[in-house]
Scaffold this active site. Structure first.
Site, PDB file in Angstrom:
ATOM      1  N   HIS A   1      21.730 -64.007  49.741  1.00 15.79           N
ATOM      2  CA  HIS A   1      20.377 -63.410  50.074  1.00 15.79           C
ATOM      3  C   HIS A   1      19.608 -62.590  49.507  1.00 15.79           C
ATOM      4  CE1 HIS A   1      17.763 -62.649  53.781  1.00 15.79           C
ATOM      5  NE2 HIS A   1      17.937 -63.884  54.081  1.00 15.79           N
TER       6      HIS A   1
ATOM      7  N   ASP B   1      22.301 -65.451  58.301  1.00 13.29           N
ATOM      8  CA  ASP B   1      21.941 -64.299  57.493  1.00 13.29           C
ATOM      9  C   ASP B   1      22.317 -63.225  58.310  1.00 13.29           C
ATOM     10  OD1 ASP B   1      20.072 -65.112  59.511  1.00 13.29           O
ATOM     11  OD2 ASP B   1      18.319 -64.764  58.049  1.00 13.29           O
TER      12      ASP B   1
ATOM     13  N   CYS C   1       9.652 -95.528  16.269  1.00 10.92           N
ATOM     14  CA  CYS C   1       8.984 -96.992  16.830  1.00 10.92           C
ATOM     15  C   CYS C   1       9.276 -97.680  15.620  1.00 10.92           C
ATOM     16  CB  CYS C   1       7.729 -96.586  17.291  1.00 10.92           C
ATOM     17  SG  CYS C   1       6.710 -95.744  16.066  1.00 10.92           S
TER      18      CYS C   1
END
Length: 912
Positions: free
Chosen positions: A106, A142, A717
């Protein structure tokens, strides 16, 4: 210990990695579902390690734990839950299940600032101390007993971002791991949280972040920095919500000079000064904010507030009017053919040339007390009135260049600090996407997130197109002469060269390109491309045409080559910067404005490029960059009625879809009507054949054959999608190729010794694995490779298949990866191998190796491809046109022909 990690984000990822290093067994990772197709970094890391990953959208429903979720959780058998950053509500049935319980991180010194916005409230309350707590989770999440706390000093100008980077992130990871160590050692305390000193604030949301002016300056400052950057403190100014960023307290009591700005509810008006917007608390003390954001997402330097509204002409003082008349005399002296200098007199339309600009600049310096004027200032203010307004603003000190507000993502990598913009770039500013939507771009070397990037929405496309249209039709760019346009593009190329190593590093970490290749090709050729097209700006010409069917026979017909307008460009992920350069350079040289969508997985060099365009002096709106999903952003570009040209490089299926919506061809008239018959150029897929005859230079054929397939990890490509090798040399050629493949070093693309880096992204890696599996099932011989490399990241082994028959999937379909497909052809059967080589719907590139010049010329003539390489491969150049036949696309990049894609021809006939 057996640990379940429950959480998300980079923080969760780092805690997970450290716990594994400590020797703990992670039995399961429980995180949030993928967002916009992207897994959370914690999930990605665990998946790469083979750890079970669970992505539950929720753990409980209507206040009750979901049985199926709990059962899956319990099945992994954790002894401890570690919750490093958890946004979900975890029911107590899961919290209490492990024998050691659950711990959670926290970002506050509990019991102070309980709640999800704890760090915001630490700053809002002006706490001198901050820090974090690791505590035993309980039903309140909490309010449980404290296990460990670490504190730090909170500096007066700290923001959530600075304190997080400095302390909460690095020390929080260490602290969480230390807490686990204490539990493993049986030394973890359980300190009951006191109620004394506890605070319970709610989550900070935008609606609640309005500034209360009835408080001291320090409290207002704390409120702004506590809400910076999310959700952002705001106030009503001039009838709209304006968000304030970058607050700091002003130490001295001297009232600065500035333009008053009325702010409803404030004790006194703010002052727009050179350094920012000065605000006042109800104690009369000042604070200053650096940046402002308007409701439409546009962010400006606070010092530019009144300029942002494009205010009308300033009233001149008596002294300034006297100076203006002096300047009128100077103009008259230069423009001697003009009878009278009016406010509307245009400097260049009246005959002024470049030497006249130099003279004017020197006259201003002489008469304006050393007032500094640049040549480009004259080009940007061509009428006398505009010129005087510009000079007066300079004299008043109001002309400072607008600050470009950039929220960089910084990385210390490759022995340098790279600074990467990661927001959308619209109308000369970096701004958040509509709704603040973001996604994470991933480093293919290790699968970790590089940074969060703004994810453009349809409304963002509309804003960017509107900015580009304004710049083209009414802005400086549309009025600029071609040579000055070229000067800006040259300057941009110079800046790219100054930042070449940084661009190459960003390209490497974002796309997986080997750094040495990124330096030379990805960025090097990009710089060359802009320089090449800068030289074309003032060489775009029409022609005169004699017309015969008109009487009387006194006619002049001529053609003009004009820019199209707003052009959309969509680029792929294999060469992110180079593909941008190939299309954008020609587009800008022709005089158009651009809205560009980089590939969603590789946006970072495009955004760094955007920053450099501002430094080069490109006017606002000329270039706009929108990272986002092709299905949303690309589709809106195809549909948008104000976009007049779409340039696309990518897959053939997507190219076909674009044609359905946009291309100006008769079969698509209905679809075109839905759009606006916009011009389209497409560079699409390839399955390029390479024919190697027995009379070739074997050493060169092997070397260039390797390059034709494995260059840029095969993500190329024009890669040789299929090799045809004459029978008599087939076995020797294969043997030599395999020997070279075994010498290739696969690894970190930033390592200078690396030959073969990671594939661009995981989905592509998975496709290559599947492609190889299909080849084996069909009966082709896998000589080497064919598997993912067993290491973190998206690495695929260089692969060689032989005995590939024409009907096989791998003979027909492009892998776009490091997979060499080899087929034999009979000795001397030139026409037979040509028939096989041309038996494809693709036609991008091709190659032939032979010492026989007649054979080389015959084969190059018969191969149906836009580019034919003879005794070489991959040798593209900025001056040589590039583009395919058949389903490999329409139109050209590079060379003079590329300009045709971004120009329209107008015929003018005059009778005289």
């Amino acid at each position: 210990m057996k640990i379940a990690v429950i959480g998300q984000s980079l923080f969760g990822q780092e805690v997970y990695k450290e716990l594994r290093k400590e020797g703990h067994t992670i039995v399961g990772v429980f995180t949030v579902p993928d967002k916009d197709g992207k897994a959370d970094p914690l999930a990605t890391e665990a998946e790469n390690d083979g750890v079970p990953v669970f992505k539950f959208p929720r753990w409980r429903l209507k206040g009750k734990a979901i049985a199926e979720v709990l059962n899956q959780y319990r099945a992994v058998g954790p002894e401890l839950n570690v919750m490093p950053f958890c946004s979900q509500f975890i029911p107590m049935e899961a919290i209490d299940f492990p024998k050691h319980g659950s711990i959670i991180y926290h970002p506050s010194l509990l019991p102070r600032h309980r709640g999800a916005s704890a760090i915001n409230w630490t700053l809002i309350h002006g706490d001198k101390k901050g820090g974090f707590t690791v505590f035993w989770a309980d039903e309140g999440l909490d309010t449980g007993p404290i296990l460990l706390q670490r504190e730090c000093e909170v500096y007066p100008d700290d923001t959530v971002n600075t304190i997080y980077k400095r302390f909460l992130f690095p020390e929080g990871i260490k602290g969480t791991v230390d807490a686990v160590r204490l539990i493993a050692e049986g030394k973890a305390p359980r300190i009951i949280q006191p109620e004394e000193g506890a605070t319970y604030e709610g989550i900070q949301k935008k609606d609640n972040a309005k500034i209360n002016w009835a408080q001291p300056a320090e409290a207002i400052h704390n409120w702004i920095r506590g809400n910076d950057k999310v959700p952002g403190a705001w106030a009503e100014v001039d009838g709209q919500k304006v968000t304030f960023y970058g607050s700091s307290l002003v130490d001295n009591d001297t009232t600065p000079n500035g333009q008053p700005l009325e702010i409803p509810g404030a004790s006194k008006p703010g002052l727009v000064t050179k350094n920012g917007l000065v605000l006042f608390g109800n104690d009369g003390k000042p604070l200053i904010v650096r940046n402002l954001q308007f409701e439409d997402g546009k962010m400006i330097a606070a010092s530019q507030y009144f300029k942002a509204a494009e205010s009308t002409t300033v009233e001149l003082t008596e002294e300034e009017r006297s100076f203006a008349e002096e300047m009128r005399v100077v103009w008259k002296g230069i423009l001697s053919n003009v009878e009278e200098i009016e406010d509307s007199t245009d400097f260049f339309k009246s005959g002024a040339a470049s030497m006249d600009v130099v003279r004017l600049v020197e006259e201003v310096k002489l008469r304006g007390s050393g007032l500094q004027l640049q040549n480009e200032d004259v080009y940007m203010a061509t009428t006398f009135q505009e010129f005087i307004q510009m000079l007066v603003r300079k004299l008043r000190g109001e002309d400072e260049e607008e600050e470009m507000v950039i929220d960089y993502a910084e990385r210390n990598v490759n022995n340098m600090t790279v600074r990467m913009p990661h927001q959308l770039f619209i109308n000369g500013q970096f701004v958040d996407a509509e709704g603040g939507k973001m996604y994470q771009t991933i480093n293919p070397n290790d699968g970790t997130a590089i940074c969060s990037v703004s994810l453009a929405q349809v409304s963002d496309v509309d804003k960017a197109v509107a900015a580009a249209k304004e710049a083209f039709e009414n802005g400086e760019w549309g009025k600029m002469n071609p040579r000055d346009r070229g000067r800006l593009i040259y300057k941009l190329a110079d800046l790219m060269e100054e930042h070449q190593e940084e661009l190459a590093t960003i390209e490497s970490i974002d796309s997986g390109a080997v750094y040495t290749l990124a330096l030379k090709t990805h960025t090097g050729m990009s710089i060359q491309t802009f320089r090449y097209f800068a030289g074309w700006c003032d060489k775009i010409q029409g022609c005169t045409i004699p017309i015969n069917q008109a009487r009387p026979n006194r006619n002049l017909t001529f053609t003009k080559r004009e820019p199209i307008g707003v052009c959309a460009i969509v680029i792929p992920w294999n060469y992110p910067l180079m593909m941008l350069a190939w299309k954008t350079a020609a587009c800008l040289a022709a005089g158009n404005t651009v809205v560009l969508k980089p590939a969603q997985v590789t946006p970072l060099t495009a955004l760094k490029f955007a920053e450099l365009t501002v430094k080069a002096g490109f006017p606002k709106g000329v270039i706009n960059i929108l990272p986002g999903a092709g299905s949303l952003v690309g589709q809106r570009m195809s549909d948008h009625p104000d976009i007049r040209k779409l340039g696309f490089t990518g897959s053939t299926p997507i190219g076909k879809q674009i044609m359905k919506m946009s291309v100006n061809c008769i079969p698509c008239l209905h679809s075109c009507a839905l759009s606006n018959v916009k011009k389209v150029s497409l560079e699409l897929g390839g399955k390029s054949p390479l024919i190697i005859f027995s009379d070739c230079d074997m050493d060169k054929a092997v070397r260039m054959g390797m390059s034709s397939v494995f260059f840029n990890k095969g993500e190329n490509c024009i890669a040789a999608g299929r090799l045809f090798v004459e029978e008599s040399i087939h076995d020797l050629f294969v043997k030599r190729v395999v020997e070279e493949v075994k010498k290739m070093k696969t690894g970190d693309p930033l390592d200078r010794a690396t030959d073969h880096g990671p594939q661009n992204h995981k989905a592509h890696l998975d496709k290559l694995v599947q492609y190889s599996q299909v080849g084996q099932k069909e009966g082709a011989t896998l000589v080497c490779g064919g598997k993912q490399v067993p290491r973190p990241g998206f690495f695929f082994e260089p692969t060689v298949f032989t005995n590939v028959e024409d009907h096989m999937y791998i003979a027909k379909e492009e892998s776009f990866g490091p997979i060499m497909i080899i087929s034999k052809f009979k000795e001397g059967d030139v026409d037979g191998v040509l028939k096989r080589a041309n038996d494809t719907e693709f036609g991008l590139a091709s190659g032939v190796f032979t010492r026989d010049i007649n054979k080389a010329m015959y084969v190059s003539e018969k191969l149906q491809a836009g580019t034919v390489f003879v005794n070489t491969y991959n040798k593209t150049d900025v001056a040589s046109p590039f583009g395919g036949f058949k389903q490999s696309g329409i139109g050209k990049d590079l060379g003079e022909e590329a300009l045709n894609e971004y120009l329209k021809t107008k015929a003018v006939t005059i009778e005289y």
